[in-house]
Each structure stands twice: as structure tokens, then as C-alpha cells.
Design a protein around this motif. Structure first.
Motif, short mmCIF file in Angstrom:
data_model
loop_
_atom_site.label_atom_id
_atom_site.label_comp_id
_atom_site.label_asym_id
_atom_site.label_seq_id
_atom_site.Cartn_x
_atom_site.Cartn_y
_atom_site.Cartn_z
N UNK A 47 0.78 -1.18 0.24
CA UNK A 47 0.00 -0.31 -0.41
C UNK A 47 0.30 1.20 0.00
N UNK A 48 2.09 1.27 1.13
CA UNK A 48 2.63 2.67 0.97
C UNK A 48 4.18 2.68 -0.48
N UNK A 49 4.07 1.65 -0.60
CA UNK A 49 4.69 1.98 -2.37
C UNK A 49 3.37 2.29 -3.35
N UNK A 50 2.39 1.83 -3.70
CA UNK A 50 1.67 2.75 -4.01
C UNK A 50 0.85 3.58 -4.33
N UNK A 51 1.56 3.86 -2.74
CA UNK A 51 0.61 5.53 -2.00
C UNK A 51 2.03 6.10 -2.97
N UNK A 52 2.87 6.15 -2.50
CA UNK A 52 4.45 7.45 -3.51
C UNK A 52 3.75 7.19 -4.69
N UNK A 53 4.00 5.67 -5.37
CA UNK A 53 3.11 5.93 -6.82
C UNK A 53 2.79 7.30 -6.87
N UNK A 54 1.48 7.10 -6.67
CA UNK A 54 0.23 8.03 -6.53
C UNK A 54 1.10 9.51 -6.60
N UNK A 55 1.58 9.88 -5.19
CA UNK A 55 2.41 11.17 -5.08
C UNK A 55 3.09 11.90 -6.54
N UNK A 56 3.91 10.64 -6.48
CA UNK A 56 5.17 10.45 -7.74
C UNK A 56 4.07 11.49 -8.57
N UNK A 57 2.90 11.67 -8.86
CA UNK A 57 2.01 11.77 -10.35
C UNK A 57 2.29 13.82 -9.98
N UNK A 58 2.67 14.19 -8.74
CA UNK A 58 2.65 15.43 -8.75
C UNK A 58 3.67 16.10 -8.34
N UNK A 99 -12.57 20.80 1.13
CA UNK A 99 -12.55 20.43 0.00
C UNK A 99 -11.26 21.20 -0.91
N UNK A 100 -11.61 22.55 0.09
CA UNK A 100 -10.09 23.51 -0.58
C UNK A 100 -8.85 22.73 0.07
N UNK A 101 -8.52 21.58 0.81
CA UNK A 101 -7.63 20.90 1.25
C UNK A 101 -7.13 20.02 0.60
N UNK A 102 -8.51 18.97 0.35
CA UNK A 102 -8.31 17.81 -0.14
C UNK A 102 -8.61 18.05 -1.94
N UNK A 103 -7.09 18.50 -2.38
CA UNK A 103 -6.45 18.32 -3.16
C UNK A 103 -6.20 16.72 -4.12
N UNK A 104 -6.51 16.64 -4.65
CA UNK A 104 -5.32 15.78 -5.58
C UNK A 104 -4.52 15.66 -4.99
N UNK A 105 -3.08 17.02 -4.99
CA UNK A 105 -2.23 16.47 -4.43
C UNK A 105 -2.16 15.99 -3.12
N UNK A 106 -2.51 16.74 -2.01
CA UNK A 106 -2.57 16.52 -0.56
C UNK A 106 -3.34 15.62 -0.18
N UNK A 107 -3.87 15.38 -1.09
CA UNK A 107 -4.27 13.79 -0.60
C UNK A 107 -3.52 12.11 -0.81
N UNK A 108 -2.95 12.66 -1.50
CA UNK A 108 -1.71 11.93 -1.96
C UNK A 108 -0.72 11.16 -1.12
N UNK A 109 -0.51 12.76 -0.56
CA UNK A 109 0.47 12.82 0.64
C UNK A 109 -0.14 11.85 1.60
N UNK A 110 -2.02 12.68 2.28
CA UNK A 110 -1.92 11.99 3.27
C UNK A 110 -2.42 10.43 3.08
N UNK A 111 -2.77 10.02 2.08
CA UNK A 111 -3.09 8.24 1.72
C UNK A 111 -1.27 7.67 2.04
N UNK A 112 -0.54 8.44 1.67
CA UNK A 112 1.07 7.89 1.91
C UNK A 112 1.38 8.13 3.56
N UNK A 113 1.05 8.58 4.03
CA UNK A 113 1.52 9.37 5.65
C UNK A 113 0.59 8.27 6.46
N UNK A 114 -0.94 7.71 5.98
CA UNK A 114 -1.45 6.36 6.67
C UNK A 114 -0.71 5.35 6.03
#
Lengths: 127, 127, 127, 127
Positions: free
Chosen positions: A37-48, B25-40
Motif C-alpha cells: 500500500x505504501x509503495x502504491x501511495x508513493x506512486x500516486x504522489x509521484x504524479x505531483x 474540499x479546499x485542502x482535499x486536493x489530489x496532491x494533498x490527498x496523495x500525501x495523506x494516503x502515503x502518511x497513513x
């Protein structure tokens, strides 16, 4: 099948069948899945990579780029559902109960339009 | 409500309401959410710090530890569903289509009981 | 130049020159660099996808695979040094002071041969 | 001891002593360390949760917040140096050789002031 007529159990079942057909339960341990999950999450981040929030928002209006991000998110969710399967965890119950707790922790009057800042430790898992 | 009687749309709707009620919604941008997913996802990994797969498996038989892991997974999924909302992406369609492509990439006869090893690049998103 | 005759300042200087020659300081913000480090860390993990610790250890005896892992680690460290540059942080002072604090937190008599288990919260940053 | 008079070998030696004094080499396998680095990298990201790049930059002018970020970076670097120890990898050689390759891949005339955008795949490990 769309989100309106697919139950969470339907999706979990499809993931479980994919894994079982390859005899991959032995690899899909909670520990391994947490790494996946963490690896895929990083691939998600990598898009930005080096974009501002504004640039990232513009990029998301491009249909191809949006599809690529959706595709990575699907990977995160597939491994997430496989972990739910491995833990025999009910996703809906757990998610809804977590949202209820977050509603207590972040009362709307206090948090409307407000995000956590740098160093606001202790409120780690909320918006 | 359990996974058997909860549609993916139901869960997404609950997440959307939680976010909208706080004007987040202003914080839940794709970029921010990708970081939040990676942190979790990292918090999920943190539950299996230096354990072997066997030790991690034993730990998962402890109900309290299992609940703590389920709780972190819920965070990953909540942010994932919020990203699906931000992208107006149909989760079920995308997940099922990804599983179909993975079925092509990993034919059962060839991959049964076999995992990718170190350096098996190119097959990054599969089991 | 090897680790024996290279100061941390030498390495930082080389990273700073690489970044400045491309006018990339504007992208190398602390926030962006933290994401870049996490992405590279995930690529590092990706080298050990579904392996047991034993299988991963065997793989590391393969010189080519070891070089690939070293290469990813270099990426983590390059971004880490760039972040130290962005923060004007002295790496040696901070690392040595952190190790001293960890020596207090993890007295050898108590922790020899012992790792944290699942759910040993609170001791997040130690071995 | 500051970065000007500390060799990379000095820092590695201190990390090796810390690990050996606790008999933790058995836990500090490449696989485990890659996970530990990723977890620390996520804690680093967590300091910039929902901020714009501008807000994050402002926060970094606060000395206490900067120290907290430096502290997390130290954790990333400590585990990184422990991984270099586990791999018997010369950090300076590997980092300098990687920078040289990146200088080829990102000629200054072409890349000055320019960052990769969304979907610029293939150039994953550069600025």
C-alpha cells in the motif's frame, strides 16, 4: 457495475478471487500488504512531483493524467481491500465508526475552513 | 451497515459529507490527498516495525492489535475515497478494470504460488 | 573520494551545486523534498516486494541487486542532503545529538537483542 | 563536530556503534531498514500536512518547527547510514556517481528553472 450498484463486499470478493486463483494469500500478509500500500501511495504522489497545488489542479483537468492517477489509486484500494480480507475486517463498519470519531474530534464550528498547520501534532489522522 | 449492504457510493457519500461539513474540499486536493494516503500507509507499516512475517502474523491474532491495524487501514481508505470524490472517479469501474488487466498480466498457470523477487522490475503493480 | 576522506560538508556542497546549476532551489522546498524522500524510500522498499527477511538477505548477496539498492539509497540521501541545505541544518550535529538521545531512551542493558513489537507505540523513532 | 570536520565514515561509525551496542544488526536488515526509512520519511511529510508551498515556507522560518523537521530528517539519515553499513556501500562514491549521471540526464541548458510535470514519466529520480 458502478459505485451505485456495487457493494463493498462485491469488490472485496473480486479481489479475494484474484488472489486465491494465484495462491497468493501466502504473500498477502498484513505486513507485506502494508508495504505494498505504501509503495502504491508513493506512486500516486509521484504524479505531483514538484508542482504547486495550483499546477496539480490544472493537470488534473487533463483527462489522460486524471486516468493515470485513478489507476494508481485503484492499486492502493486493491491492496487495501486485500488487507481487509486478510484481517477479516468489515470495511464499512470500521470506516463509518472512524468517521464518527473524527466528527467528535473535529467539531464543524471549530474546524470549518481550517486545516492543521505545521507542528499541530496529536491530530494526526484527520483532515 | 456492513460490507454486504453498503455500496461503494454509500461510503463515498459519507466521506464527502464529512469533508463538506468542514469546508475542507479546499485542502482535499489530489496532491494533498496523495500525501495523506502515503502518511497513513506509513502508520500502517509502523505496526510491523522489525518483525518477521511470522511474528507479524502471530501479532495479528491479538484482537486489540488487529483492531489498531484495521483503524489505520480505515484512514487509508477514507483518504482514498476522498481522492475518488475529488477526481469524480468511479471506484468500482476502475478497480474491476485494473483487476482484469492484472489477470492478463499474471496468468494463473504461470504465476500460481509465485511472487515477484528482488529486481523483477516492470511488473510493479501486481501481487 | 570515499567515505574516509569526504566530509559531510563536501557531499552537501556537491548537491547544492547540482541544484543551483539548474536553478532548482525554487522546487527544492522542504515540503517538496519531504515528498521526494518518501517517493525514493518507496522505490527502495520496492526492491523487497514479497520476500521474507531471509529471501531478501539472500538477494542482497547478488552484486547487481545490491548495486540497484545502493543506487536508490543514494537518491534518498541526495534529497536528504538537499533538505539539510534548504534548512541550513548541520547534519552531523543533528544526527549525533539524536543518537545521544536514543542512547538514553534505549539503554543497552534493557534493549540488547530486543526489538519493538507490534503496538509498542511511543518509541517510534528507534531501532 | 560539524559537517565541516566530520567525514561520512565518522557518522557511519557512530551509527554502527549504536546498533552494535544493542545487538540490533539482526533487525537492521536491508528490507527492514527500507521500511524504517519510509516510515521516517512519512513523519517528515507529516510536518506539512495541508499547507501550500508558501505556507510551508513561512512555517520553516519558525525556529522550533525547523528544529522538529531537522530532527525527523536525522532519523531518515540515521537509518540510511545504517543501510549503507548493512550493504557495505560507500556512500560518497555512490552519491557522487549518481550526481554525475544526473548531470548527464539533466543538462543545465535544457533543465534550468524547469521541473518535471505531471506524467513526465521516465525521469523519476531527478529534481
Amino acid at each position: 457495475m458502478t459505485d451505485n450498484d456495487t457493494t463493498v463486499a462485491n469488490l472485496r470478493q473480486r479481489v479475494a478471487e484474484f488472489v486465491a486463483a494465484r495462491d497468493w494469500e501466502q504473500f498477502h500478509t498484513p505486513r507485506n500488504l502494508s508495504v505494498a500500500i505504501a509503495v502504491e501511495a508513493a506512486e500516486l504522489m509521484e504524479h505531483f512531483p514538484w508542482l504547486t497545488n495550483e499546477q496539480a489542479a490544472v493537470a488534473m483537468r487533463d483527462e489522460m493524467k486524471q486516468a493515470a492517477v485513478a489507476d494508481e489509486l485503484a492499486d492502493v484500494l486493491i491492496y487495501g481491500l486485500s488487507l481487509a480480507n486478510a484481517l477479516s475486517m468489515d470495511v464499512s463498519t470500521t470506516v463509518l465508526s472512524k468517521l464518527e470519531r473524527n466528527e467528535q474530534r473535529f467539531p464543524t464550528e471549530e474546524w470549518r475552513g481550517r486545516a492543521r498547520g505545521v507542528g499541530d501534532a496529536g491530530s494526526r489522522t484527520a483532515g
